[in-house]
Design an enzyme around this catalytic site. Sequence first.
Site, PDB file in Angstrom:
ATOM      1  N   SER A 176      42.644  37.463  37.401  1.00 22.23           N
ATOM      2  CA  SER A 176      43.553  37.590  36.258  1.00 22.23           C
ATOM      3  C   SER A 176      43.167  36.611  35.167  1.00 22.23           C
ATOM      4  O   SER A 176      42.606  35.534  35.446  1.00 22.23           O
ATOM      5  CB  SER A 176      45.004  37.323  36.691  1.00 22.23           C
ATOM      6  OG  SER A 176      45.862  37.211  35.578  1.00 22.23           O
ATOM      7  N   TYR A 189      50.902  32.024  41.372  1.00 21.13           N
ATOM      8  CA  TYR A 189      50.084  33.196  41.080  1.00 21.13           C
ATOM      9  C   TYR A 189      48.768  32.787  40.428  1.00 21.13           C
ATOM     10  O   TYR A 189      47.687  33.231  40.835  1.00 21.13           O
ATOM     11  CB  TYR A 189      50.862  34.130  40.160  1.00 21.13           C
ATOM     12  CG  TYR A 189      50.103  35.360  39.699  1.00 21.13           C
ATOM     13  CD1 TYR A 189      49.966  36.468  40.533  1.00 21.13           C
ATOM     14  CD2 TYR A 189      49.543  35.413  38.424  1.00 21.13           C
ATOM     15  CE1 TYR A 189      49.282  37.597  40.106  1.00 21.13           C
ATOM     16  CE2 TYR A 189      48.857  36.544  37.992  1.00 21.13           C
ATOM     17  CZ  TYR A 189      48.730  37.628  38.835  1.00 21.13           C
ATOM     18  OH  TYR A 189      48.052  38.740  38.406  1.00 21.13           O
TER      19      TYR A 189
END
Length: 287
Positions: A176, A189
Amino acid sequence: MVEKTTIHPQQQAWPGTEGKMQPPAEFIRPGYRGSDKLKDKVALITGADSGIGRSAAIHFAREGADVAVMYLSEDEDAEETKRLVEAEGRRCTLIAGDIRNADFCRQALEQVIETFGKLNILVNNAGTQAVSKDMTELSDAQWEETFATNMHGMFYLSKAALAYLGEDDIIINTTSINAYIGPEFLIDYSATKGAIVSFTRALSNQVVGRGVRVNAVAPGPVWTPLQPATLGAYDPQMLEDFGAGTPMGRAAQPSELGPCYVFLASLDSSFISGQTLHPNGGTVVNG
């Protein structure tokens, strides 16, 4: 030019479903033409019931691959992915379960081999996130769950897959943009996504001599069920103008990510390993 999609505040229960998203996502451009880049290959894609994983599955099928779809529990979404893959004239099998469980991951690989006879492409795409704006309130359980889903499952599946992957086969990991920009409300995350970048580089160095390539994709904001089920569940207003902070001023559609996975899965990327693609709307990142 892809037009900006207006996204209004909304929320869903975890893990989220495609059918409740407003507006609906696009998974493959109407004009996308396959050219047998993955003819008769077999791909296993985690989190392929929806979002980026579904887009990759459809694109792979249009390029000639059969697809195994791994997902947690979203049966209706998974059946739709299967329908879309089979509409491309390719075979599809569904495998439901929790990738945090090492035994399940090994059994899933065995099921793929029993069904298709081989494995050429592993896409580690499934992931989870939860908003926490104060690390002192980030629970141990959430930290462990995020790593178990995003990182441990990737390890279990990659380890099991290596027994079947050979020359010109590929592992593609979904990381990401958050690994590079570090949003303060997604500490756990972002930490997992940074670990995925390092895992990709190290594993590539270990197996590239066997002809197996390992690469990653680091998307920016993409309109998938993960967003209303996590950001929206925390605060629906977090989805107001989702993606507007990118230089392109919008979020991506999953259809804009699928071709990245095709590129990495095919011999078009034959001299690329240990690297990360950055389809993120123009944001400049280091690494």
